[in-house]
Design a protein around this motif. Structure first.
Motif, PDB file in Angstrom:
ATOM      1  N   GLY A  56      46.240  21.090  28.130  1.00 55.95           N
ATOM      2  CA  GLY A  56      46.387  22.326  29.256  1.00 55.95           C
ATOM      3  C   GLY A  56      47.439  22.246  30.179  1.00 55.95           C
ATOM      4  N   ALA A  57      48.444  21.268  30.053  1.00 60.47           N
ATOM      5  CA  ALA A  57      49.451  21.131  31.104  1.00 60.47           C
ATOM      6  C   ALA A  57      50.344  22.366  31.141  1.00 60.47           C
ATOM      7  CB  ALA A  57      50.332  19.742  30.978  1.00 60.47           C
ATOM      8  N   ASP A  58      50.876  22.986  32.445  1.00 57.88           N
ATOM      9  CA  ASP A  58      51.587  24.235  32.262  1.00 57.88           C
ATOM     10  C   ASP A  58      52.998  23.725  32.242  1.00 57.88           C
ATOM     11  OD1 ASP A  58      49.887  26.729  32.773  1.00 57.88           O
ATOM     12  OD2 ASP A  58      49.019  24.828  34.192  1.00 57.88           O
ATOM     13  N   MET A  59      53.357  22.476  33.046  1.00 59.12           N
ATOM     14  CA  MET A  59      54.597  22.073  33.034  1.00 59.12           C
ATOM     15  C   MET A  59      54.496  20.362  32.867  1.00 59.12           C
ATOM     16  SD  MET A  59      56.128  24.137  36.317  1.00 59.12           S
ATOM     17  CE  MET A  59      55.605  25.667  36.358  1.00 59.12           C
ATOM     18  N   VAL A  60      55.631  19.864  32.475  1.00 58.70           N
ATOM     19  CA  VAL A  60      55.706  18.374  32.409  1.00 58.70           C
ATOM     20  C   VAL A  60      56.673  17.709  33.116  1.00 58.70           C
ATOM     21  CG1 VAL A  60      54.265  18.235  30.069  1.00 58.70           C
ATOM     22  CG2 VAL A  60      56.891  18.492  29.966  1.00 58.70           C
ATOM     23  N   MET A  61      56.544  16.486  33.399  1.00 57.09           N
ATOM     24  CA  MET A  61      57.348  15.869  34.328  1.00 57.09           C
ATOM     25  C   MET A  61      57.935  14.715  33.831  1.00 57.09           C
ATOM     26  SD  MET A  61      57.848  15.609  38.117  1.00 57.09           S
ATOM     27  CE  MET A  61      56.326  15.159  38.883  1.00 57.09           C
ATOM     28  N   VAL A  62      58.933  14.033  33.949  1.00 57.92           N
ATOM     29  CA  VAL A  62      59.571  12.895  33.602  1.00 57.92           C
ATOM     30  C   VAL A  62      59.862  12.035  34.861  1.00 57.92           C
ATOM     31  CG1 VAL A  62      61.418  11.462  32.495  1.00 57.92           C
ATOM     32  CG2 VAL A  62      60.547  13.631  31.314  1.00 57.92           C
ATOM     33  N   LYS A  63      59.592  10.770  34.948  1.00 56.81           N
ATOM     34  CA  LYS A  63      59.744  10.057  36.371  1.00 56.81           C
ATOM     35  C   LYS A  63      59.739   8.658  35.889  1.00 56.81           C
ATOM     36  CE  LYS A  63      56.981   9.169  40.235  1.00 56.81           C
ATOM     37  NZ  LYS A  63      55.889   9.292  40.999  1.00 56.81           N
ATOM     38  N   PRO A  64      60.703   7.886  36.584  1.00 54.26           N
ATOM     39  CA  PRO A  64      62.095   8.338  37.221  1.00 54.26           C
ATOM     40  C   PRO A  64      62.779   9.510  36.488  1.00 54.26           C
ATOM     41  CG  PRO A  64      61.905   5.986  37.414  1.00 54.26           C
ATOM     42  CD  PRO A  64      60.838   6.511  36.530  1.00 54.26           C
ATOM     43  N   GLY A  65      63.968   9.749  37.410  1.00 49.23           N
ATOM     44  CA  GLY A  65      64.835  10.741  36.527  1.00 49.23           C
ATOM     45  C   GLY A  65      66.127  10.075  35.885  1.00 49.23           C
ATOM     46  N   LEU A  66      66.999   9.742  36.919  1.00 47.43           N
ATOM     47  CA  LEU A  66      68.188   9.535  36.277  1.00 47.43           C
ATOM     48  C   LEU A  66      68.306   8.418  35.182  1.00 47.43           C
ATOM     49  CD1 LEU A  66      70.842  11.055  36.846  1.00 47.43           C
ATOM     50  CD2 LEU A  66      71.607   9.148  38.356  1.00 47.43           C
ATOM     51  N   PRO A  67      67.562   7.397  35.263  1.00 50.27           N
ATOM     52  CA  PRO A  67      67.430   6.276  34.295  1.00 50.27           C
ATOM     53  C   PRO A  67      67.084   6.842  32.841  1.00 50.27           C
ATOM     54  CG  PRO A  67      66.935   5.562  36.163  1.00 50.27           C
ATOM     55  CD  PRO A  67      66.710   6.990  36.511  1.00 50.27           C
ATOM     56  N   TYR A  68      66.221   7.863  32.913  1.00 48.09           N
ATOM     57  CA  TYR A  68      65.300   8.486  31.805  1.00 48.09           C
ATOM     58  C   TYR A  68      66.054   9.894  31.439  1.00 48.09           C
ATOM     59  CZ  TYR A  68      62.601   4.343  33.254  1.00 48.09           C
ATOM     60  OH  TYR A  68      62.337   3.051  33.296  1.00 48.09           O
ATOM     61  N   ALA A 121      35.433  25.949  38.383  1.00 46.22           N
ATOM     62  CA  ALA A 121      35.210  26.117  39.695  1.00 46.22           C
ATOM     63  C   ALA A 121      35.784  27.496  40.007  1.00 46.22           C
ATOM     64  CB  ALA A 121      36.002  25.145  40.612  1.00 46.22           C
ATOM     65  N   GLY A 122      36.331  28.268  38.707  1.00 44.58           N
ATOM     66  CA  GLY A 122      36.723  29.478  38.939  1.00 44.58           C
ATOM     67  C   GLY A 122      38.170  29.452  39.191  1.00 44.58           C
ATOM     68  N   LEU A 123      38.806  28.329  39.231  1.00 44.82           N
ATOM     69  CA  LEU A 123      40.385  28.317  39.945  1.00 44.82           C
ATOM     70  C   LEU A 123      41.190  28.429  38.649  1.00 44.82           C
ATOM     71  CD1 LEU A 123      39.315  25.392  42.117  1.00 44.82           C
ATOM     72  CD2 LEU A 123      40.142  27.536  42.781  1.00 44.82           C
ATOM     73  N   THR A 124      41.092  29.481  37.768  1.00 42.91           N
ATOM     74  CA  THR A 124      41.791  29.624  36.738  1.00 42.91           C
ATOM     75  C   THR A 124      43.343  29.701  36.929  1.00 42.91           C
ATOM     76  OG1 THR A 124      41.387  31.845  36.577  1.00 42.91           O
ATOM     77  CG2 THR A 124      39.811  30.457  35.226  1.00 42.91           C
ATOM     78  N   GLU A 125      43.769  30.005  37.894  1.00 41.19           N
ATOM     79  CA  GLU A 125      45.276  30.205  38.221  1.00 41.19           C
ATOM     80  C   GLU A 125      46.000  29.080  38.753  1.00 41.19           C
ATOM     81  OE1 GLU A 125      46.486  33.240  37.129  1.00 41.19           O
ATOM     82  OE2 GLU A 125      44.390  33.298  36.447  1.00 41.19           O
ATOM     83  N   THR A 126      45.279  28.102  39.001  1.00 41.12           N
ATOM     84  CA  THR A 126      46.096  26.854  39.380  1.00 41.12           C
ATOM     85  C   THR A 126      46.563  26.290  38.335  1.00 41.12           C
ATOM     86  OG1 THR A 126      44.195  26.537  41.202  1.00 41.12           O
ATOM     87  CG2 THR A 126      45.544  24.641  40.749  1.00 41.12           C
ATOM     88  N   MET A 127      47.834  25.970  38.347  1.00 39.74           N
ATOM     89  CA  MET A 127      48.590  25.289  37.465  1.00 39.74           C
ATOM     90  C   MET A 127      48.458  23.670  37.441  1.00 39.74           C
ATOM     91  SD  MET A 127      52.230  27.593  37.367  1.00 39.74           S
ATOM     92  CE  MET A 127      52.308  27.753  38.998  1.00 39.74           C
ATOM     93  N   ILE A 128      48.911  23.128  36.515  1.00 40.18           N
ATOM     94  CA  ILE A 128      48.878  21.716  36.392  1.00 40.18           C
ATOM     95  C   ILE A 128      50.165  21.340  35.977  1.00 40.18           C
ATOM     96  CG2 ILE A 128      47.961  19.653  35.153  1.00 40.18           C
ATOM     97  CD1 ILE A 128      45.421  21.233  34.709  1.00 40.18           C
ATOM     98  N   LEU A 129      50.893  20.521  36.683  1.00 34.01           N
ATOM     99  CA  LEU A 129      52.132  20.028  36.430  1.00 34.01           C
ATOM    100  C   LEU A 129      51.897  18.433  36.058  1.00 34.01           C
ATOM    101  CD1 LEU A 129      54.998  19.320  36.470  1.00 34.01           C
ATOM    102  CD2 LEU A 129      55.180  19.146  38.856  1.00 34.01           C
ATOM    103  N   SER A 130      51.918  18.091  34.749  1.00 37.08           N
ATOM    104  CA  SER A 130      51.788  16.544  34.370  1.00 37.08           C
ATOM    105  C   SER A 130      52.637  15.707  34.713  1.00 37.08           C
ATOM    106  CB  SER A 130      51.119  16.468  33.274  1.00 37.08           C
ATOM    107  OG  SER A 130      50.888  15.384  32.598  1.00 37.08           O
ATOM    108  N   TYR A 131      52.539  14.593  35.249  1.00 33.55           N
ATOM    109  CA  TYR A 131      53.649  13.684  35.277  1.00 33.55           C
ATOM    110  C   TYR A 131      53.219  12.830  34.128  1.00 33.55           C
ATOM    111  CZ  TYR A 131      54.178  13.244  40.359  1.00 33.55           C
ATOM    112  OH  TYR A 131      54.627  13.326  41.590  1.00 33.55           O
ATOM    113  N   VAL A 171      53.452  13.611  26.172  1.00 29.14           N
ATOM    114  CA  VAL A 171      53.717  15.155  26.451  1.00 29.14           C
ATOM    115  C   VAL A 171      52.891  15.857  25.472  1.00 29.14           C
ATOM    116  CG1 VAL A 171      55.339  16.799  26.528  1.00 29.14           C
ATOM    117  CG2 VAL A 171      55.877  14.651  27.410  1.00 29.14           C
ATOM    118  N   ALA A 172      53.111  15.512  24.092  1.00 29.66           N
ATOM    119  CA  ALA A 172      52.186  16.563  23.263  1.00 29.66           C
ATOM    120  C   ALA A 172      50.649  16.466  23.578  1.00 29.66           C
ATOM    121  CB  ALA A 172      52.591  15.644  21.832  1.00 29.66           C
ATOM    122  N   MET A 173      50.226  15.203  24.078  1.00 25.33           N
ATOM    123  CA  MET A 173      48.804  15.288  24.423  1.00 25.33           C
ATOM    124  C   MET A 173      48.517  16.218  25.532  1.00 25.33           C
ATOM    125  SD  MET A 173      47.670  11.583  23.708  1.00 25.33           S
ATOM    126  CE  MET A 173      46.004  11.681  24.036  1.00 25.33           C
TER     127      MET A 173
END
Ligand code: PBG
Length: 328
Positions: free
Chosen positions: A245-257, A185-195, A238-240
């Motif tokens: 193409g994930a720009d950033m990755v996330m862990v959830k929940p936080g403190l127990p992990y 769609a030409g949205l090449t600048e939109t980032m992906i933050l993967s949970y 995370v590796a996958m």
């Protein structure tokens, strides 16, 4: 290394100045992402019972909060919608409405507070009448038909102006199809933050109450969210996602992990975020309401712990309060 009594660790802890001098990890407002809950119904605006200090916001209040966050140095906010139950159905069709609550909120934010980054979840749970993150085929959550919805939904959000889309559904293959759809769609600048490492957790309760999915949800999410006992599997996820193409990755929940955060950062050296989820935030608020803890100190201590574990940033319902405290 010298030993006691020549060496006394407490010397460095005696004064503010020396504690400040040797502190290894410091939290700043730039490390925080504000999580916000929005609603399309005036009747539902106001405090969320299970999340003391958090309100469902209409769009004017959202803009005001975003302005305050930006002024405090908070780089970005994440939107979570409470959708009118009358708009929910089995196919989550409202997720593809370009004039829906979330696209509208994104446009308002981009117009009125352009300096703050806008992150939006890509998942179907706010829009399904069964409260699951994917489409159901009989009793199962159907992976591949859900991917289609997620990629279409991500394009709509990006077209509305979202800076970063955050798939939070844990379907296999979603990051890759979303990246392809955005690029097509030409949205090449939109980032992906993967949970990327999202666990089937009991800490999401207040959130489901806030966005109105608690009573709708049938069953649990263990066929798609991760088992709380696993850590190698989190690295595999995370590796996958990075590969897809994930720009950033996330862990959830936080403190127990926090161990997961630490392993991911050490292994992949990519921007790693954590989500201090609703149940974690509610525990802090409740302890303090009962006089069992100081919510300000609990908030800053827990947020600092994320940084110490290696996270680059933390999503938190307490981001504004924390940033105010940090600003003195
Ligand atoms: C679902 C989603 C959840 C949260 C963010 N996105 C909950 C769930 O998986 O049921 C949780 C946020 C929180 O607890 O604060 N796509």
């Amino acid at each position: 290394m010298s030993q006691f009594p020549q060496l006394r660790m407490r010397r460095k802890r005696r004064a503010d100045w020396s504690r400040n001098l040797v502190r290894e990890t410091a939290l700043t407002a730039h490390d925080l992402v504000l999580t916000t809950v929005i609603t399309d119904s005036v009747d539902r605006e106001g405090p969320v019972g299970s999340l003391p200090g958090v309100s469902r916001l209409g769009l004017d209040a959202l803009v005001a909060q975003a302005k305050e966050a930006a002024a405090l140095g908070i780089p970005a906010l994440a939107l979570f919608p409470h959708i009118d139950p009358a708009r929910k159905n089995a196919t989550a069709s409202e997720a593809l409405n370009p004039d829906g609550l979330v696209p509208e909120a994104i446009r308002r934010l981009k117009r009125d507070v352009p300096e703050i980054g806008v992150i939006v979840d890509v998942a179907l749970d706010p829009f399904t009448d069964h409260g699951h993150d994917g489409l159901m085929r009989g009793e199962v959550i159907d992976n591949d038909s859900t991917l289609d919805m997620l990629s279409q939904g991500a394009v709509i959000l990006a077209e509305a102006g979202a800076d970063m889309v955050a798939p939070s559904d844990m379907m296999d293959g979603r990051v890759g199809v979303i990246r392809d759809a955005l690029d097509d769609a030409g949205l090449t600048e939109t980032m992906i933050l993967s949970y990327a490492a999202k666990f089937a957790s009991a800490f999401y309760g207040p959130y489901r109450d806030a966005i109105g999915t608690a009573s709708a949800l049938k069953g649990d999410k263990r066929t798609y969210q991760m088992d709380p006992g696993n850590t190698d599997e989190a690295l595999h996820e995370v590796a996958m996602d990075i590969e897809e193409g994930a720009d950033m990755v996330m862990v959830k929940p936080g403190l127990p992990y926090l161990d997961i955060c630490h392993r991911i950062k050490a292994e992949f050296e990519v921007p790693t975020l954590a989500f201090q989820v609703s149940g974690e935030y509610a525990m802090i608020q409740l302890a303090s309401q009962n006089g069992w803890g100081d919510s300000e100190r609990l908030l800053l201590e827990t947020l600092t712990a994320f940084k110490r574990a290696g996270c680059d940033a933390v999503l938190s319902y307490g981001a504004i309060r924390a940033a105010r405290l940090l600003a003195g």
